[in-house]
Design an enzyme around this catalytic site. Sequence first.
Site, mmCIF file in Angstrom:
data_model
loop_
_atom_site.group_PDB
_atom_site.id
_atom_site.type_symbol
_atom_site.label_atom_id
_atom_site.label_comp_id
_atom_site.label_asym_id
_atom_site.label_seq_id
_atom_site.Cartn_x
_atom_site.Cartn_y
_atom_site.Cartn_z
ATOM 1 N N GLY A 1 103.562 26.045 72.129
ATOM 2 C CA GLY A 1 104.111 24.705 71.897
ATOM 3 C C GLY A 1 105.573 24.642 72.274
ATOM 4 C CB ALA A 2 107.625 26.984 74.046
ATOM 5 N N GLY B 1 110.161 19.649 72.163
ATOM 6 C CA GLY B 1 110.382 19.653 70.718
ATOM 7 C C GLY B 1 111.011 20.922 70.179
ATOM 8 C CB ILE B 2 110.881 22.519 66.804
ATOM 9 C CG1 ILE B 2 109.375 22.701 66.589
ATOM 10 C CG2 ILE B 2 111.403 21.293 66.063
ATOM 11 C CD1 ILE B 2 109.009 22.967 65.136
ATOM 12 N N GLY B 3 109.718 23.803 69.648
ATOM 13 C CA GLY B 3 109.370 25.013 70.381
ATOM 14 C C GLY B 3 110.315 25.270 71.534
ATOM 15 C CB SER C 1 102.848 20.582 57.825
ATOM 16 O OG SER C 1 103.217 19.308 57.324
ATOM 17 C CE1 TYR D 1 99.785 18.342 61.648
ATOM 18 C CE2 TYR D 1 100.504 17.736 59.436
ATOM 19 C CZ TYR D 1 100.777 18.272 60.682
ATOM 20 O OH TYR D 1 102.033 18.745 60.960
#
Length: 276
Positions: A9-10, A13-15, A130, A157
């Site tokens: 997930g890079a 965003g945060i990744g 989360s 989720y």
Amino acid sequence: MSRTVVVTGASAGIGAEAARELVRRGWQLAVVGRDPDRTAHVAAEVGGSSFVADFDRLDEVHDLGHALLGRYGRIDCLVNNAGGLVPRRALTVDGFETTVQRNLLAPALLTELLLPRLTESRARVVHTSSVMNRLGGLRLDDLDFDRRPYRGGWKPYAASKLGVILYARALARRTGLESYAVHPGYIRSGFGQGSRSAAIVQTLTASMQISVEAGAAPLVHLVDTPELGVPNGTYFDGLNPWGATHRSADDARLGDELQALIEQRLGTRIASGDAA
């Protein structure tokens, strides 16, 4: 000696932000994303290597595991950051509910495929969870939400993010590897794109939202801090190591049962991972 970290997930965003900061701290990066152009862009920016995989397809996750094993003789940290929320229930080509596969099954498959290399390197594994885990309600007899309300994707989720914590703790018990789950915070982002309820939540939490840079900070902390000084399997809420969890997150038996179910669902793919 150069340290190698795999960040999923890079591509945004945060990744992506965690990848940038980790390179500044001397890490060698394997940048994993589902969008080829964005993933290649981040990898080029940080001087890392680009790997593309769609977590909605377990065959691509399997190929990713083989590619990483073929490329790196040592992996010092794996950051399972990819995931998301799907507003309408659908099954993947593998036959699993999409949100659960993205957040739990696909990251678990990648971890299990890399496990021999992670064990050799005495690596650390970081899992993005989360605060929604507190609304979990994980049912192993209905992991795909065949018989329960879908609630715009929020129920699976929450359940999958609780599952991430349980899996992280089961991994720590089973392997002895350092394994930590983390809620990075309410981040200003495109989370839950296509979901009307996610857009409403983004609006309601606007005053609590933090920047992408601040959201990446807990990931960087968990990757780059040699001694965290907390029990293995600790769940972090941001930088706080005493994050609140659903009551069942401490249930080791449930965690082991979830591990067994994951192995049952992914068994042939996990077993064939030793060939690389």
